[in-house]
Design a protein around this motif. Structure first.
Motif, PDB file in Angstrom:
ATOM      1  N   LEU A 182       0.835  -1.203   0.000  1.00 34.82           N
ATOM      2  CA  LEU A 182       0.000   0.000   0.000  1.00 34.82           C
ATOM      3  C   LEU A 182       0.867   1.248   0.000  1.00 34.82           C
ATOM      4  O   LEU A 182       1.900   1.299   0.668  1.00 34.82           O
ATOM      5  CB  LEU A 182      -0.919   0.000   1.221  1.00 34.82           C
ATOM      6  N   ASP A 183       0.426   2.252  -0.728  1.00 38.29           N
ATOM      7  CA  ASP A 183       1.111   3.542  -0.811  1.00 38.29           C
ATOM      8  C   ASP A 183       0.117   4.623  -0.414  1.00 38.29           C
ATOM      9  O   ASP A 183      -0.821   4.921  -1.148  1.00 38.29           O
ATOM     10  CB  ASP A 183       1.637   3.778  -2.236  1.00 38.29           C
TER      11      ASP A 183
ATOM     12  N   ARG B  62      -6.158   9.000   0.165  1.00 33.40           N
ATOM     13  CA  ARG B  62      -6.125   8.012  -0.914  1.00 33.40           C
ATOM     14  C   ARG B  62      -5.019   6.987  -0.681  1.00 33.40           C
ATOM     15  O   ARG B  62      -3.981   7.304  -0.101  1.00 33.40           O
ATOM     16  CB  ARG B  62      -5.918   8.698  -2.259  1.00 33.40           C
ATOM     17  N   VAL B  63      -5.250   5.796  -1.137  1.00 30.55           N
ATOM     18  CA  VAL B  63      -4.287   4.702  -1.003  1.00 30.55           C
ATOM     19  C   VAL B  63      -4.088   4.067  -2.369  1.00 30.55           C
ATOM     20  O   VAL B  63      -5.057   3.617  -2.993  1.00 30.55           O
ATOM     21  CB  VAL B  63      -4.768   3.652   0.022  1.00 30.55           C
ATOM     22  N   TYR B  64      -2.864   4.065  -2.842  1.00 30.34           N
ATOM     23  CA  TYR B  64      -2.523   3.415  -4.103  1.00 30.34           C
ATOM     24  C   TYR B  64      -1.897   2.051  -3.815  1.00 30.34           C
ATOM     25  O   TYR B  64      -1.494   1.747  -2.692  1.00 30.34           O
ATOM     26  CB  TYR B  64      -1.547   4.265  -4.912  1.00 30.34           C
ATOM     27  N   ILE B  65      -1.808   1.223  -4.832  1.00 29.47           N
ATOM     28  CA  ILE B  65      -1.220  -0.114  -4.724  1.00 29.47           C
ATOM     29  C   ILE B  65       0.089  -0.125  -5.516  1.00 29.47           C
ATOM     30  O   ILE B  65       0.089   0.129  -6.726  1.00 29.47           O
ATOM     31  CB  ILE B  65      -2.174  -1.196  -5.242  1.00 29.47           C
TER      32      ILE B  65
END
Length: 327
Positions: A265-266, A272-275
């Protein structure tokens, strides 16, 4: 003067006044002493007088009857086993039979019919394969191809590593750095390299070296009785190498391949959370002995010696030419 009476105590006092035996205990103030200054049973705060006695007997009649009916714990004798012991079966079965000497053991003969299920699961396919090999042997009259001869005379080992947590772009320079070097020189290069993945490449080089020695019998040195004179050879990349031991291991080829991607997870702005996709890469090594490199060097030198001298006008008869024009 006012009396501090909580609401729940006032409600409880109504029932007390209506009862036949009225009590005036509700008129007494209830002081809650919860301070940091607690000095046991005589000081302020909660003391130890309200703690339960762990050895007190239960007052429930059901519990008392259960404890009376419960059988007492059996008294163990020294050297005896409890009923719940894991060695109880061995004690009940008795002593183990005495060991029979190796020379007096009766060896039962093996039943071929029973072993055929594992050794010969498909007899028809085996017979077809044997027939095919016999036909091939007759056609070739026992001759082997050059590739088969080299497989029998020279040994090699292909070792693939596990997936490293790095990318192909970062691992390819390390693979190019160790290609063509001996295993000892490659380990030294990875030991002093500043790359993060060099440590894992060094461990895989050591593993591949041990695997080649144990599984293939490579790198064991010159056999007693055989003499070898050190010589200088030229590798495929035009580098001169001095060979002292023909069984010394070297890295003939090294290449990398992509593995599975990991996910993490970023966290970004505004919740917001990016992959993130974390790449993994493996490295494959092909180890050979120096006698293979000696043979390749001699083949290249022989090919150069077999070249004919280039002549601008070869001495051959002139054909298909006339002294007059054909039109």
């Amino acid at each position: 003067m006012s009396v501090n009476l909580p609401a729940r105590r006032v409600v409880g006092s109504v029932a007390a006044l209506t009862s036949s035996r009225a009590s005036t205990s509700f008129l007494l103030p209830c002081l809650q002493r919860r301070t940091i200054f607690s000095f046991g049973t005589k000081g302020w705060g909660f003391g130890k007088s309200q703690q339960l006695d762990p050895h007190a007997k239960p007052t429930n009649p059901l519990t008392e009857s259960f404890l009376k009916k419960k059988p007492a714990a059996p008294q163990l004798v020294r050297g005896d086993l409890a009923e719940s012991s894991i060695f109880e079966d061995e004690a009940a079965s008795g002593k183990k039979p005495a060991k029979v000497p190796a020379g007096q053991k009766k060896i039962l003969p093996r039943n071929p019919d029973t072993m055929a299920a594992a050794l010969d699961p498909d007899p028809s396919a085996r017979m077809r394969w044997e027939r095919k090999m016999v036909i091939r042997e007759i056609h070739k009259r026992g001759r082997l191809t050059r590739k088969q001869l080299l497989k029998k005379q020279e040994r090699e080992l292909l070792s693939k590593s596990h997936d490293f947590k790095t990318s192909v772009k970062k691992l390819v320079p390390l693979a190019r750095q160790i290609t063509g070097k001996t295993v000892e020189d490659a380990i030294i290069q990875m030991r002093f390299s500043k790359k993060k993945a060099a440590k894992e490449v060094k461990e895989h080089l050591e593993h591949a070296k041990n695997e080649a020695i144990v599984r293939k019998g490579m790198g064991l040195g010159v056999v007693d009785g055989q003499d070898f004179t050190p010589m200088m050879i030229q590798t495929k990349d035009k580098k001169s190498v001095k060979v002292v031991d023909p069984t010394r291991l070297y890295v003939d080829q090294a290449w990398v391949g992509k593995g599975l991607y990991g996910k993490s997870l970023d966290s970004r702005a505004r919740g917001r959370v990016y992959i993130l996709k974390n790449p993994t890469t493996s490295i494959s090594l092909l180890l050979k002995e120096e006698k293979t490199r000696i043979r390749e060097h001699e083949d290249r030198q022989q090919k150069i010696r077999n070249r004919k001298t280039w002549v601008q006008l070869p001495n051959r008869p002139v054909t298909a030419q006339r002294q007059f024009y054909s039109w």
